[in-house]
Scaffold this motif. Structure first.
Motif, short mmCIF file in Angstrom:
data_model
loop_
_atom_site.label_atom_id
_atom_site.label_comp_id
_atom_site.label_asym_id
_atom_site.label_seq_id
_atom_site.Cartn_x
_atom_site.Cartn_y
_atom_site.Cartn_z
N ALA A 187 20.76 59.61 23.09
CA ALA A 187 20.62 59.20 21.70
C ALA A 187 20.80 60.40 20.78
CB ALA A 187 19.25 58.56 21.48
N TYR A 189 20.66 61.84 16.82
CA TYR A 189 20.14 61.61 15.49
C TYR A 189 21.07 62.23 14.45
CZ TYR A 189 15.71 60.43 17.78
OH TYR A 189 14.75 59.85 18.56
N ASN A 203 16.35 58.11 13.09
CA ASN A 203 16.79 56.82 13.61
C ASN A 203 18.18 57.00 14.21
OD1 ASN A 203 17.59 54.14 14.11
ND2 ASN A 203 16.36 53.38 12.40
N ASP A 205 20.14 54.83 15.51
CA ASP A 205 21.01 53.65 15.47
C ASP A 205 22.36 54.02 14.88
OD1 ASP A 205 22.23 51.13 14.39
OD2 ASP A 205 20.41 50.26 15.24
N GLN A 207 24.35 52.65 13.00
CA GLN A 207 24.57 52.30 11.59
C GLN A 207 24.20 53.44 10.65
OE1 GLN A 207 21.77 49.52 9.68
NE2 GLN A 207 20.59 49.51 11.60
N TYR A 208 23.39 54.41 11.14
CA TYR A 208 22.99 55.55 10.31
C TYR A 208 23.82 56.80 10.58
CZ TYR A 208 18.93 52.62 9.38
OH TYR A 208 18.11 51.59 9.01
#
Length: 477
Positions: A187, A189, A203, A205, A207-208
């Motif tokens: 993951a 960031y 986050n 995700d 989308q960010y």
């Protein structure tokens, strides 16, 4: 040291019409908060004229009136649209000057374990989840390999700056490309460098991924103004976010808690040894994004959740501060009554408490009275560390500060060299036969031995006092 958390807000209030010739010594204090109630900070100083700018990383708060009444438990709760979202903010991690491009760095922010590392292929600092997808080993304990990839210490899995797994040593070359599976990725960031500090969005995700184009970290114009100079640092302090933030908003404590350590303006009339005086503070505006505060000598601003700064008149250069052990006891007393009932444990009748009251009002109204840990922290405080750990400088700062760490290593090496010189000098005098060296040379060597030995003892004390724990007793200062 830990060192740094921040927030980015859709609309935050930064004065843009400031004349930098009016201000001097901007200070930027940066803090990280994690589930163990540990905070780290960094400070930037600048020097231009007659004022000081103090800034700090904190949580969002703001006040809409100039009242300094303690916040009531039934204080109006914010509507859903005004509720503060702790995970839709930018948080500072570390000043770039204290990061080593050769190694990964472990940090904890908002209860999230992350690793910060330099991706030389993209020439950028990257922030990953500090967990290898293979067997959950911390990537921060690994290394950066010869191809510039982050390599896990446990089984050698390698990841590029996008979090993609590029190598699984245990997978056969002619077998299925298991390293390309989505579950093999780490993951990532969103991160950026702003004000010479690495910031991240908590986050991962997708989308960010490009959130920086829509929302940027908070800005303090003076920190990018070449007419100012700045110094950065960071330090881990073992107490909670809310207690740390309100401490930074409380100038009245400085003459007492830091007596003999930080220089303050001498009042014309002293009512006690420390010279405490009435401090006229007020809060003019409070909303979800923070507050604007007024003081007799300037103004202040709190940008939720991580920045507080104030423009003040100049004070003499200040020495190194120290952690205050009563803060951990204070935190436990507040936890006993509950953060939302803060006013039941504290009596704040003077205007000097206005900014602290403003912060507590913001915390109660817009953030539910506490940080949203999303299950990463139960709310139970860890055992209070001993004073030697609480006020330690070496592990809380020196090891994470490039300049202090280098100075410590250099002085420690000199501390070893000086006794060696002393012994060698005495050895030469003892071994040399009468007449081989003159009386003057003997005297010189003996004097050198004594001076080197005395210098090594003084240096040992200096290193301990400057870079390691030493106690502070207010009653005996």
């Amino acid at each position: 040291m830990e060192t740094i958390r921040t927030s980015s807000i859709p609309s935050f209030h930064i004065p843009t019409s400031l004349d930098t010739t009016q201000f001097t010594k901007p200070r930027f204090l940066n803090f990280q908060f994690n589930k163990l109630s540990t905070s780290s900070f960094s400070r930037i100083q600048g020097n231009v004229s007659n004022f000081k700018l103090f800034t700090t990383i904190s949580s969002p708060s703001s006040v809409s009136t100039e009242s300094f009444e303690p916040p009531e438990p039934e204080f109006e709760a914010a509507t859903n649209g005004d509720k503060f979202d702790w995970y839709s903010q930018w948080y500072p991690l570390m000043p770039v000057c204290d990061l080593d491009k050769r190694v990964p760095h472990a940090k904890k922010v908002m209860g999230l374990d992350v690793v910060v590392w330099w991706d030389r292929n993209e020439n950028a600092w990257k922030v990953f989840d500090d967990t290898c997808p293979h067997r959950l080993a911390p990537l921060s304990e690994g290394r950066i390999d010869q191809w510039g990839r982050l390599q896990c210490v446990y089984h050698g899995w390698c990841f590029n700056g996008s979090g993609d797994c590029k190598l699984i040593p245990q997978a056969p070359v002619d077998g299925p490309p298991v390293h390309t599976f989505k579950k093999a990725c780490v993951a990532v960031y969103p991160s950026t460098v702003h004000h010479d500090i690495v910031w991240f969005w908590p986050n991962p995700d997708p989308q960010y991924k490009d959130i920086i184009t829509k929302k940027k970290p908070p800005s303090i114009p003076e920190l990018d103004d070449p007419s100012f100079t700045k110094l950065m640092g960071n330090r881990d302090i073992p107490y909670g976010y809310d207690v740390l933030v309100e401490n930074l908003m409380d100038p009245a404590h400085v003459p007492y808690a830091h007596y003999g350590i930080m220089r303050t303006r001498k009042p014309q009339v002293k009512v006690d040894r420390e010279g405490g005086i009435p401090v006229d503070l007020s809060v003019k505006k409070l909303d979800k994004d923070g507050y604007i505060g007024n003081m007799a000598w300037g103004s202040s601003k709190f940008i939720a959740p991580c920045i507080f700064y104030a423009y003040t008149e100049p004070v003499e250069d200040q020495g190194n501060g120290t952690a205050s052990s009563p803060q951990s006891k204070k935190e436990r007393k507040i936890m006993d009554v509950g953060p939302a009932n803060w006013q039941k444990a504290c009596f704040v009748p003077t205007k000097s408490d206005a900014l602290v009251v403003g912060f507590r009002r913001w915390l109660n109204k817009y953030a539910g009275g506490q940080v949203d840990w999303r299950g990463k922290y139960s709310g139970a405080l860890p055992p209070t560390p001993p004073r030697e750990q609480l006020m330690d400088r070496y592990w809380s700062h020196v090891v994470n500060c490039r300049s202090c760490n280098s100075a410590h290593k250099g002085l420690s090496a000199l501390e070893v060299i000086l006794p060696v010189i002393s012994l060698v000098s005495i050895g030469i005098v003892a071994a040399a036969k009468q007449g081989v060296i003159s009386a003057a040379a003997r005297t010189t060597l003996v004097t050198l031995a004594v001076v080197c030995f005395a210098a090594s003892r003084w240096l040992s004390h200096f290193i301990y006092k400057t870079f390691h724990y030493h106690d502070y007793n207010h009653a005996l200062r």
